[in-house]
Design an enzyme around this catalytic site. Structure first.
Site, PDB file in Angstrom:
ATOM      1  N   HIS A   1       0.819  -1.211   0.000  1.00 28.18           N
ATOM      2  CA  HIS A   1       0.000   0.000   0.000  1.00 28.18           C
ATOM      3  C   HIS A   1       0.853   1.260   0.000  1.00 28.18           C
ATOM      4  CE1 HIS A   1       1.080  -0.436   4.219  1.00 28.18           C
ATOM      5  NE2 HIS A   1       0.744   0.836   4.412  1.00 28.18           N
TER       6      HIS A   1
ATOM      7  N   ASP B   1       0.537   4.941   2.095  1.00 25.95           N
ATOM      8  CA  ASP B   1      -0.199   5.414   3.271  1.00 25.95           C
ATOM      9  C   ASP B   1      -1.263   6.433   2.867  1.00 25.95           C
ATOM     10  OD1 ASP B   1       1.209   3.877   5.115  1.00 25.95           O
ATOM     11  OD2 ASP B   1       2.774   5.391   5.337  1.00 25.95           O
TER      12      ASP B   1
ATOM     13  N   HIS C   1       4.754   0.047   0.248  1.00 26.61           N
ATOM     14  CA  HIS C   1       5.449  -0.727   1.267  1.00 26.61           C
ATOM     15  C   HIS C   1       4.499  -1.784   1.838  1.00 26.61           C
ATOM     16  CE1 HIS C   1       3.623   2.633   3.455  1.00 26.61           C
ATOM     17  NE2 HIS C   1       3.605   1.860   4.526  1.00 26.61           N
TER      18      HIS C   1
ATOM     19  N   ARG D   1       5.482   6.163  14.570  1.00 31.00           N
ATOM     20  CA  ARG D   1       5.488   6.686  13.195  1.00 31.00           C
ATOM     21  C   ARG D   1       4.973   8.120  13.177  1.00 31.00           C
ATOM     22  NH1 ARG D   1       1.296   3.980   9.570  1.00 31.00           N
ATOM     23  NH2 ARG D   1       0.082   5.659  10.441  1.00 31.00           N
TER      24      ARG D   1
END
Ligand code: SIN
Length: 271
Positions: free
Chosen positions: A105, A107, A244, A259
């Site tokens: 995907h 983000d 990723h 993150r």
């Protein structure tokens, strides 16, 4: 491209470099910041080792690239840290029923303006290996398509439906399938298995078949690298031109970190 203040060691021909000669726990010099921008643009995903950063240093690195992005829509796999809305904890252990990002995907491609990039810091990694993150270059994926396929995809758009992963209140937006990177000007494929639902201009069966081909194509090993985490490593990816995928092969061990995401400056632009 030569670097004076940092080192950049490429990790594969198409994507990724490990950055050295830098201490992210300390304020960075102007030239170091310029060279980080240069390396980020050149390699699409950059990695750092042995950086024991706190939330302030994490956010400070992200702010060198833009304003901080706050995650849109609900998610059970990452949760905001108390008092730090821009920092999300990613913690997985024996109680986890799933982990973040197990499907290839980009983000938040479901957002009207998806994030520019994400910086993932892991302080704890599984003791026996595992928990790698895979990255793929969507420049390389586009370049490897036949001219006929490039012509077919040109001017098509796809719907990115956040409800596929984030539940009923997530955003839904339309983006071009072939986009142009705002900095490099290079063409790239902008669809992903995680959040793209369909191509808008063709019948659904055709859309399913074409997207199926493109997802398989984007996952070709030639466009990828696989990052092996160690404690206090950082991965910083350009969310505009990469995919990723997180590997969950370490159950019941712990993999844990934080993150931060950087706001995009504009919606993806057709090439
Ligand atoms: C994500 O998709 O942002 C998570 C990546 C990872 O945990 O390796």
């Amino acid at each position: 491209m030569a670097y004076e203040t940092i080192s950049a060691t490429p990790l594969s021909p198409n994507i990724g470099a490990e950055i050295g000669n830098i201490d992210l726990t300390k304020p960075l010099g102007n030239r170091q910041i310029e060279e980080l921008h240069q390396a980020f643009a050149q390699y699409q995903v950059i990695f750092f080792r042995d950086q024991k950063i706190d939330h302030e240093a994490h956010k400070a690195l992200a702010r060198q690239f833009g304003e901080l992005h706050i995650h849109v829509g609900p998610s059970t796999e990452s949760v905001p840290v108390a008092g730090e809305p821009e920092v999300r904890a990613l913690h997985f252990d024996a109680n986890s029923e799933r982990v973040a990002g197990e499907v290839w995907h980009t983000d938040q491609s479901c957002a009207a303006i998806p994030p520019l990039g994400s910086i993932l810091y892991l302080h704890t990694v599984p003791p026996d290996g595992g928990g790698d993150t895979m990255f793929a270059s969507m420049y390389a994926a586009y370049d490897a398509l036949s001219d006929r396929m490039k012509g077919y995809l040109d001017k098509l758009t796809a719907t990115h439906d956040g409800r596929k992963v984030f539940g009923p209140n997530a955003p839904v937006n339309i983006h071009p399938i072939v986009a142009k990177h705002p900095i490099s000007g290079r063409k790239l494929l902008y669809i992903n298995r995680g959040q793209t639902s369909h191509i808008n201009e063709v019948p659904r069966d055709e859309s399913d078949a074409v997207l199926g081909f493109l997802y398989q194509h984007c996952a070709h090993p030639d466009f990828q690298l696989r990052f092996r985490w160690k404690p206090d490593s950082i991965a910083f990816w350009d969310n505009r031109c990469t995919h990723h995928r997180a590997i969950w092969d370490y159950y019941p061990n712990v993999r844990s970190g934080f993150r931060v995401q950087i706001k995009g400056s504009a919606a993806p632009v057709a090439a």
